[in-house]
Design a protein around this motif. Structure first.
Motif, short mmCIF file in Angstrom:
data_model
loop_
_atom_site.label_atom_id
_atom_site.label_comp_id
_atom_site.label_asym_id
_atom_site.label_seq_id
_atom_site.Cartn_x
_atom_site.Cartn_y
_atom_site.Cartn_z
N SER A 129 -9.56 7.09 3.86
CA SER A 129 -9.16 7.94 2.74
C SER A 129 -9.13 9.38 3.19
O SER A 129 -10.17 9.92 3.62
CB SER A 129 -10.13 7.76 1.57
OG SER A 129 -9.78 8.60 0.50
N TRP A 183 -3.78 0.92 7.47
CA TRP A 183 -3.59 2.22 6.81
C TRP A 183 -2.60 3.02 7.63
O TRP A 183 -2.68 3.07 8.87
CB TRP A 183 -4.90 2.98 6.69
CG TRP A 183 -4.79 4.26 5.91
CD1 TRP A 183 -5.05 4.45 4.59
CD2 TRP A 183 -4.40 5.55 6.42
NE1 TRP A 183 -4.85 5.74 4.23
CE2 TRP A 183 -4.44 6.46 5.32
CE3 TRP A 183 -4.01 6.03 7.67
CZ2 TRP A 183 -4.11 7.80 5.47
CZ3 TRP A 183 -3.68 7.37 7.81
CH2 TRP A 183 -3.73 8.24 6.71
N THR A 219 -12.02 1.10 6.10
CA THR A 219 -11.32 1.74 5.00
C THR A 219 -11.07 3.19 5.39
O THR A 219 -11.83 3.78 6.16
CB THR A 219 -12.11 1.65 3.68
OG1 THR A 219 -11.31 2.16 2.62
CG2 THR A 219 -13.40 2.47 3.75
N VAL A 241 0.58 5.68 0.61
CA VAL A 241 -0.16 6.90 0.94
C VAL A 241 0.75 8.08 0.63
O VAL A 241 1.89 8.14 1.13
CB VAL A 241 -0.58 6.92 2.42
CG1 VAL A 241 -1.25 8.25 2.77
CG2 VAL A 241 -1.51 5.75 2.73
N GLN A 270 0.84 -1.19 0.00
CA GLN A 270 0.00 0.00 0.00
C GLN A 270 0.88 1.25 0.00
O GLN A 270 2.02 1.21 0.47
CB GLN A 270 -0.92 0.03 1.23
CG GLN A 270 -2.07 -0.95 1.20
CD GLN A 270 -2.95 -0.82 2.44
OE1 GLN A 270 -2.45 -0.82 3.57
NE2 GLN A 270 -4.24 -0.71 2.24
N ASN A 311 -7.58 -4.96 7.04
CA ASN A 311 -6.99 -3.80 6.38
C ASN A 311 -6.07 -3.05 7.35
O ASN A 311 -6.22 -3.11 8.57
CB ASN A 311 -8.09 -2.87 5.88
CG ASN A 311 -7.57 -1.83 4.92
OD1 ASN A 311 -6.52 -2.02 4.31
ND2 ASN A 311 -8.27 -0.72 4.79
#
Length: 486
Positions: free
Chosen positions: A110, A74, A108, A31, A29, A72
């Motif tokens: 964003s 992040w 999730t 970012v 992933q 998941n």
């Protein structure tokens, strides 16, 4: 060496390593950050966070093993969201941890929007520092996606394989439903924005039928005003520069630039040797006919390609269970650098040359299959002509030996030595009859030095010329067919 330095396509450079990091990673992933990218590498034990510059100089920042690797994750390097057992945890680089909720199925993230759903079919949406908005779904949540100001929730009825797409606003608004067959497994679902207030859905489907597995990549376009089930189209993938149709497409990923929509993926095809090979590709996702350029060379297994920007593709290069983070670039600097040669080129070129020589050596060992009968016929004819007291016995024996060579080779290459594989491997051959043509030409060319030099074949030089033409014939086949013999 020139072949080794050649790029995978005119558009992309060769593969560059980011660092020495390598492990049994399963997920990649990225970012965007102020100075580059926060790249997350996940295996079944921990999450490794690397801070990478815009030029892909990467350094490991930290690792976190206190998480559920099946869920998941992040992180932008400064803050992170993970699931520990069944709790959603917010943490900072300074070691501060905060539990956001428990009984969390997945989430999730964003920008400043967080969406998570719990095991009791409740969905929670938090935008920035605003209040958490709860929603309830009839079926379990399959995935969620945040696209600008739009939040999409997808649920799945496990018994009927019916998927329902919702938009979360002040309440959940159903947009449409669609159903897959029981033999179809959706491995990934990607939602993305399109021009003119349209949205796209990309499905990565594996079809299990009769013990075999096939891949299917489908796409659909929908809008928010018409709540009708869109039609899904099958995507076809082709190599932009060779026109070869690509199969076994995996890890499709969508990247949105200011002007275009790109798709990156890995795919298989058969190379000039007939071997099934794997490469990573990038192309425009503007219609059902995807023409993509290869961003990696043939020779390794590649997984999880993602575009960091329109010029940089990051991916894993696999060596067994070990995955190494690599990248390719379309910038002039990186393309020129890869053309100048990279570390390990000499070793790879030597390995390729030894492989070619080995193929020719094997053909040399098996050449007795045509040398023994040809020389036997040639010298048998010479002995017979001596008994007949023919003055040109050696000249006739030379011709008989050459004809016997060609006939023996034609028979062996047509029946024993698998000409189909030779045609697949040799870049200058396209039809089976061309293998026979090469053999016939070799037979003619090996006699040309004798005729062009106007050498008189006599008892003094007859034996030498028979062996000479036989050796020339073999050397021609060694260079034209030998590299592709196995």
């Amino acid at each position: 060496m020139n072949e080794q330095k050649a790029p995978p396509s005119p558009e992309w450079s060769r593969s560059f390593p980011t660092d020495e990091q390598a492990s049994d990673y399963i997920k990649l992933q990225s970012v965007p950050t102020k100075n580059g990218y926060a790249v997350s590498l996940l295996n079944f034990r921990q999450l490794d966070l690397y801070e990478c510059s815009l030029t892909m100089d990467c350094e490991k920042a930290w690792s976190n093993s206190d998480l559920n690797a099946k869920k998941n994750t992040w992180s932008d390097g400064k803050t992170s969201y993970t699931i520990v057992e069944d709790s959603l945890i917010y943490s900072t680089e300074y070691g501060n941890n905060e539990m956001i909720a428990d009984q969390v199925e997945d989430f999730t993230k964003s920008d400043d929007t967080l969406v998570y759903w719990t095991t009791d079919q409740k969905v929670f949406v938090q935008q920035g520092d605003g209040a958490v908005m709860p929603f309830t779904t009839e079926k379990p949540v399959f995935t969620a996606k945040v696209l600008d100001d739009h939040i999409f929730i997808v649920t799945r009825d496990i018994l009927t394989n019916r998927f329902t797409l919702y938009e979360a606003g002040s309440e959940l608004e159903e947009l449409f439903q669609f159903t897959t067959n029981s033999s179809e497994i959706i491995q990934s679902m990607t939602l993305f924005s399109k021009p003119n207030n349209l949205f796209g859905m990309l499905l990565d489907i594996e079809i299990n039928s009769g013990g075999s597995r096939q891949k299917s990549i489908r796409t659909a376009t929908f809008e928010l005003t018409e709540q009708e089930t869109p039609s899904f189209s099958q995507l076809a993938f082709f190599d932009k520069n060779t026109g070869i149709k690509l199969t076994d497409v995996r890890f499709p990923s969508i990247f949105l630039s200011e002007a275009d929509t790109y798709i990156s993926f890995t795919a298989s095809h058969y190379d000039s040797t007939g071997k099934k090979v794997n490469q990573a590709y990038v192309g425009l996702a503007d219609n059902e006919h995807i023409e993509a350029a290869a961003a990696t060379k043939i020779g390794d297994l590649y997984t999880n390609p993602i575009l960091l920007n329109i010029d940089t593709l990051a991916y894993f290069q696999s060596n067994g269970t070990v995955q190494k983070l690599m990248y390719s670039s379309t910038t002039e600097e990186k393309r020129a650098q890869s053309l100048d040669g990279l570390e390990g080129d000499n070793k790879e070129a030597l390995y390729t040359m030894l492989t070619i020589l080995f193929n020719g050596f094997v053909m040399m060992l098996l050449s007795f299959a045509w040398l023994v009968p040809a020389l036997s016929i040639g010298y048998g004819a010479l002995a017979l002509l001596h008994k007949l007291r023919r003055s040109n016995a050696y000249f006739i024996a030379l011709l008989v030996n050459t004809v016997a060579l060609v006939v023996s080779q034609l028979v062996l290459f047509a029946t024993v030595f698998n000409p189909e594989k030779i045609v697949q491997k040799a870049p200058y051959l396209t039809e089976l009859w061309q293998v026979s043509a090469v053999i016939i030409v070799a037979g003619i060319v090996c006699l040309l030095p004798v005729f062009l030099s106007r050498t008189k074949v006599s008892e003094d030089n007859g034996n030498m010329l028979i062996l000479y033409t036989t050796a020339v014939n073999f050397m021609i086949l060694f260079f034209l067919i030998g590299p592709y013999f196995l």
